[in-house]
Design a protein around this motif. Sequence first.
Motif, PDB file in Angstrom:
ATOM      1  N   SER A  10      56.450  36.538  23.242  1.00  0.00           N
ATOM      2  CA  SER A  10      56.972  36.083  21.944  1.00  0.00           C
ATOM      3  C   SER A  10      58.405  35.617  22.104  1.00  0.00           C
ATOM      4  O   SER A  10      59.231  36.308  22.700  1.00  0.00           O
ATOM      5  N   ARG A  12      60.210  34.987  19.435  1.00  0.00           N
ATOM      6  CA  ARG A  12      60.796  35.260  18.123  1.00  0.00           C
ATOM      7  C   ARG A  12      62.018  36.179  18.197  1.00  0.00           C
ATOM      8  O   ARG A  12      62.014  37.173  18.928  1.00  0.00           O
ATOM      9  N   SER A  15      61.594  40.079  17.978  1.00  0.00           N
ATOM     10  CA  SER A  15      60.189  40.286  18.362  1.00  0.00           C
ATOM     11  C   SER A  15      59.872  41.736  18.721  1.00  0.00           C
ATOM     12  O   SER A  15      60.623  42.396  19.447  1.00  0.00           O
ATOM     13  N   SER A  16      58.729  42.199  18.235  1.00  0.00           N
ATOM     14  CA  SER A  16      58.290  43.561  18.582  1.00  0.00           C
ATOM     15  C   SER A  16      58.067  43.665  20.078  1.00  0.00           C
ATOM     16  O   SER A  16      58.335  44.710  20.696  1.00  0.00           O
ATOM     17  N   ASN A  17      57.528  42.601  20.671  1.00  0.00           N
ATOM     18  CA  ASN A  17      57.246  42.633  22.110  1.00  0.00           C
ATOM     19  C   ASN A  17      58.528  42.713  22.928  1.00  0.00           C
ATOM     20  O   ASN A  17      58.607  43.453  23.904  1.00  0.00           O
ATOM     21  N   PRO A  77      52.200  39.251  22.165  1.00  0.00           N
ATOM     22  CA  PRO A  77      51.306  39.279  21.005  1.00  0.00           C
ATOM     23  C   PRO A  77      50.102  38.359  21.249  1.00  0.00           C
ATOM     24  O   PRO A  77      50.006  37.735  22.320  1.00  0.00           O
ATOM     25  N   GLU A  78      49.226  38.306  20.277  1.00  0.00           N
ATOM     26  CA  GLU A  78      48.126  37.328  20.272  1.00  0.00           C
ATOM     27  C   GLU A  78      48.440  36.313  19.178  1.00  0.00           C
ATOM     28  O   GLU A  78      48.923  36.679  18.114  1.00  0.00           O
ATOM     29  N   TYR A  79      48.188  35.051  19.478  1.00  0.00           N
ATOM     30  CA  TYR A  79      48.299  34.005  18.452  1.00  0.00           C
ATOM     31  C   TYR A  79      46.953  33.308  18.332  1.00  0.00           C
ATOM     32  O   TYR A  79      46.391  32.875  19.357  1.00  0.00           O
ATOM     33  N   ALA A  80      46.494  33.148  17.102  1.00  0.00           N
ATOM     34  CA  ALA A  80      45.253  32.392  16.841  1.00  0.00           C
ATOM     35  C   ALA A  80      44.133  32.821  17.797  1.00  0.00           C
ATOM     36  O   ALA A  80      43.481  31.987  18.430  1.00  0.00           O
ATOM     37  N   PHE A  81      43.980  34.129  17.903  1.00  0.00           N
ATOM     38  CA  PHE A  81      42.922  34.728  18.744  1.00  0.00           C
ATOM     39  C   PHE A  81      43.033  34.362  20.219  1.00  0.00           C
ATOM     40  O   PHE A  81      42.028  34.349  20.939  1.00  0.00           O
ATOM     41  N   SER A 111      50.225  43.580  19.197  1.00  0.00           N
ATOM     42  CA  SER A 111      49.939  42.558  18.201  1.00  0.00           C
ATOM     43  C   SER A 111      49.377  43.224  16.949  1.00  0.00           C
ATOM     44  O   SER A 111      49.394  44.451  16.837  1.00  0.00           O
ATOM     45  N   THR A 112      48.869  42.416  16.027  1.00  0.00           N
ATOM     46  CA  THR A 112      48.199  43.000  14.871  1.00  0.00           C
ATOM     47  C   THR A 112      46.837  43.516  15.318  1.00  0.00           C
ATOM     48  O   THR A 112      46.486  44.675  15.108  1.00  0.00           O
ATOM     49  N   GLY A 113      46.075  42.632  15.937  1.00  0.00           N
ATOM     50  CA  GLY A 113      44.787  43.014  16.533  1.00  0.00           C
ATOM     51  C   GLY A 113      44.938  42.950  18.049  1.00  0.00           C
ATOM     52  O   GLY A 113      45.113  43.959  18.706  1.00  0.00           O
ATOM     53  N   GLY A 114      44.891  41.730  18.565  1.00  0.00           N
ATOM     54  CA  GLY A 114      45.255  41.512  19.969  1.00  0.00           C
ATOM     55  C   GLY A 114      44.138  41.605  20.994  1.00  0.00           C
ATOM     56  O   GLY A 114      44.367  41.313  22.172  1.00  0.00           O
ATOM     57  N   VAL A 143      51.262  46.606  15.699  1.00  0.00           N
ATOM     58  CA  VAL A 143      52.511  46.965  16.381  1.00  0.00           C
ATOM     59  C   VAL A 143      53.695  47.098  15.429  1.00  0.00           C
ATOM     60  O   VAL A 143      54.535  47.982  15.599  1.00  0.00           O
ATOM     61  N   ARG A 144      53.743  46.249  14.403  1.00  0.00           N
ATOM     62  CA  ARG A 144      54.943  46.279  13.559  1.00  0.00           C
ATOM     63  C   ARG A 144      55.051  47.576  12.763  1.00  0.00           C
ATOM     64  O   ARG A 144      56.137  47.963  12.349  1.00  0.00           O
TER      65      ARG A 144
HETATM   66  C1  LIG Z   1      50.933  31.660  14.361  1.00  0.00           C
HETATM   67  C2  LIG Z   1      50.547  33.105  14.405  1.00  0.00           C
HETATM   68  C3  LIG Z   1      49.253  33.444  14.702  1.00  0.00           C
HETATM   69  C4  LIG Z   1      48.895  34.784  14.806  1.00  0.00           C
HETATM   70  N1  LIG Z   1      47.620  35.086  15.174  1.00  0.00           N
HETATM   71  C5  LIG Z   1      47.308  36.379  15.430  1.00  0.00           C
HETATM   72  C6  LIG Z   1      46.043  36.711  15.982  1.00  0.00           C
HETATM   73  O1  LIG Z   1      45.191  35.878  16.199  1.00  0.00           O
HETATM   74  N2  LIG Z   1      45.820  38.003  16.287  1.00  0.00           N
HETATM   75  C7  LIG Z   1      46.758  38.985  16.085  1.00  0.00           C
HETATM   76  O2  LIG Z   1      46.523  40.131  16.442  1.00  0.00           O
HETATM   77  N3  LIG Z   1      47.949  38.692  15.531  1.00  0.00           N
HETATM   78  C8  LIG Z   1      48.254  37.422  15.200  1.00  0.00           C
HETATM   79  N4  LIG Z   1      49.483  37.112  14.687  1.00  0.00           N
HETATM   80  C9  LIG Z   1      50.392  38.189  14.284  1.00  0.00           C
HETATM   81  C10 LIG Z   1      51.216  38.697  15.431  1.00  0.00           C
HETATM   82  O3  LIG Z   1      50.454  39.635  16.133  1.00  0.00           O
HETATM   83  C11 LIG Z   1      52.442  39.437  14.891  1.00  0.00           C
HETATM   84  O4  LIG Z   1      53.223  38.520  14.170  1.00  0.00           O
HETATM   85  C12 LIG Z   1      53.233  40.071  16.019  1.00  0.00           C
HETATM   86  O5  LIG Z   1      54.175  40.941  15.462  1.00  0.00           O
HETATM   87  C13 LIG Z   1      53.939  39.020  16.830  1.00  0.00           C
HETATM   88  O6  LIG Z   1      54.651  39.623  17.897  1.00  0.00           O
HETATM   89  P1  LIG Z   1      56.244  39.661  17.919  1.00  0.00           P
HETATM   90  O7  LIG Z   1      56.646  40.653  16.845  1.00  0.00           O
HETATM   91  O8  LIG Z   1      56.575  40.153  19.274  1.00  0.00           O
HETATM   92  O9  LIG Z   1      56.738  38.291  17.631  1.00  0.00           O
HETATM   93  C14 LIG Z   1      49.849  35.794  14.561  1.00  0.00           C
HETATM   94  C15 LIG Z   1      51.163  35.423  14.236  1.00  0.00           C
HETATM   95  C16 LIG Z   1      51.516  34.105  14.174  1.00  0.00           C
HETATM   96  C17 LIG Z   1      52.947  33.749  13.875  1.00  0.00           C
END
Ligand SMILES: Cc1cc2nc3c(=O)[nH]c(=O)nc-3n(C[C@H](O)[C@H](O)[C@H](O)COP(=O)(O)O)c2cc1C
Length: 173
Positions: A10, A12, A15-17, A77-81, A111-114, A143-144
């Motif tokens: 991440s 960001r 970032s949590s990571n 983290p995971e983005y868009a699966f 991540s949220t799911g991850g 994670v948050r």
């Molecule tokens: C564009 C976008 C897509 C995301 N897609 C997913 C996802 O597919 N699965 C998931 O577990 N979290 C998803 N998230 C949520 C992230 O897991 C969450 O924001 C996480 O805290 C990001 O890590 P960071 O705090 O290190 O930035 C998404 C976040 C963003 C911004």
Amino acid sequence: MKNIFAISGSLREGSSNHNILKFLGKMMPSGINYTIYGGFRDIPAFDPEIDNNISPALVADLRERLAQADGIIICTPEYAFGVPGALKNALDWTVSSGSFSGKPTALITASTGGENAHEALIKILGAIDAKLSPETTVLIQFVRSKMNSDGIVTDRDTVQKLKTLTEAFINSL
Ligand SMILES: Cc1cc2nc3c(=O)[nH]c(=O)nc-3n(C[C@H](O)[C@H](O)[C@H](O)COP(=O)(O)O)c2cc1C
């Protein structure tokens, strides 16, 4: 002195990571030189055409840092699966250089799911011959909710998982 090179998936601010990587840094025993990589943002898109001859300076720098590392930690983290694009792009640049080959590696997907990114990264790291084991791999969900506003990991179970992983990782160096 052993070098550990840590990479956050991440970019960001806050970032949590990134915070987890900072937290791990505090847990490192003496004799460890721990660096969190900061060059991700500007690595160009992977291009197999220039991979082996005129690789960009930032790619050469990343490969050199990986070469100097005794162990590598990825926290993402995971983005868009899937695996965040910046991380996947950087990993693509390391396929031909063999930078991960035989290197003790820890993978934290926070991540949220991850689940999808985690599973994909286990496959990717296997493909590039990273030395990964179930003991050096952990998925942290929601994670948050597991850290406070200062980015300190507060969830006891998560702290324990990170400690156990760090010990296993250090022992694998
Ligand atoms: C564009 C976008 C897509 C995301 N897609 C997913 C996802 O597919 N699965 C998931 O577990 N979290 C998803 N998230 C949520 C992230 O897991 C969450 O924001 C996480 O805290 C990001 O890590 P960071 O705090 O290190 O930035 C998404 C976040 C963003 C911004």
